[in-house]
Scaffold this motif. Structure first.
Motif, PDB file in Angstrom:
ATOM      1  N   LEU A 117      34.061  67.728  82.536  1.00 57.73           N
ATOM      2  CA  LEU A 117      34.359  67.912  81.122  1.00 57.73           C
ATOM      3  C   LEU A 117      34.533  69.395  80.780  1.00 57.73           C
ATOM      4  O   LEU A 117      35.456  69.763  80.040  1.00 57.73           O
ATOM      5  N   LYS A 118      33.652  70.239  81.323  1.00 57.08           N
ATOM      6  CA  LYS A 118      33.765  71.678  81.073  1.00 57.08           C
ATOM      7  C   LYS A 118      35.070  72.216  81.607  1.00 57.08           C
ATOM      8  O   LYS A 118      35.746  73.024  80.950  1.00 57.08           O
ATOM      9  N   GLN A 119      35.425  71.800  82.802  1.00 54.89           N
ATOM     10  CA  GLN A 119      36.671  72.274  83.412  1.00 54.89           C
ATOM     11  C   GLN A 119      37.877  71.822  82.598  1.00 54.89           C
ATOM     12  O   GLN A 119      38.805  72.584  82.359  1.00 54.89           O
ATOM     13  N   ALA A 120      37.855  70.556  82.134  1.00 54.11           N
ATOM     14  CA  ALA A 120      38.961  70.034  81.327  1.00 54.11           C
ATOM     15  C   ALA A 120      39.066  70.786  80.005  1.00 54.11           C
ATOM     16  O   ALA A 120      40.159  71.086  79.529  1.00 54.11           O
TER      17      ALA A 120
END
Length: 113
Positions: free
Chosen positions: A106-109
């Protein structure tokens, strides 16, 4: 189905909350039954009964010290519980690892947006 005797195994013995409290108190070291009874707010005979159960399943040892009998924790008796809960520990560790991977995704997205 009839309930198993409290002295049949460690699991039955520690099903009683006051016995678990006794084990917690004994982590700090040996204590006489009178001291345990006061700490737990129960009569000395009741504390003695709990200690007898814990001793019979191998969780508590006792020794004579003058006129007193001192009770101490014998944590080796907790091995069956430790082994049994180990399977759940692996389950929760796996679940937390999957949750961590999901959060990282989620953080990467979010950073890519």
């Amino acid at each position: 189905m009839a309930r198993a005797a409290t002295t049949s195994d460690v699991f039955n013995a520690i099903a009683e909350p006051q016995r678990r409290e006794i084990l917690v108190l004994l982590r700090a070291g040996e204590r006489p039954v009178t001291e345990l009874a006061v700490e737990l707010g129960m009569s000395q005979p009741r504390a003695s009964k709990h200690l007898r159960v814990l001793r019979e399943v191998g969780l508590v040892r006792d020794r004579k010290a003058g006129k007193q009998r001192l009770y101490g924790l014998d944590a080796r008796g907790l091995r069956p519980i430790h082994e049994w809960t180990g399977g759940f520990e692996r389950f929760w560790n796996g679940s937390f690892d999957r949750l961590d991977a999901y959060v990282q995704d989620l953080k990467q997205a979010r950073q890519e947006d």
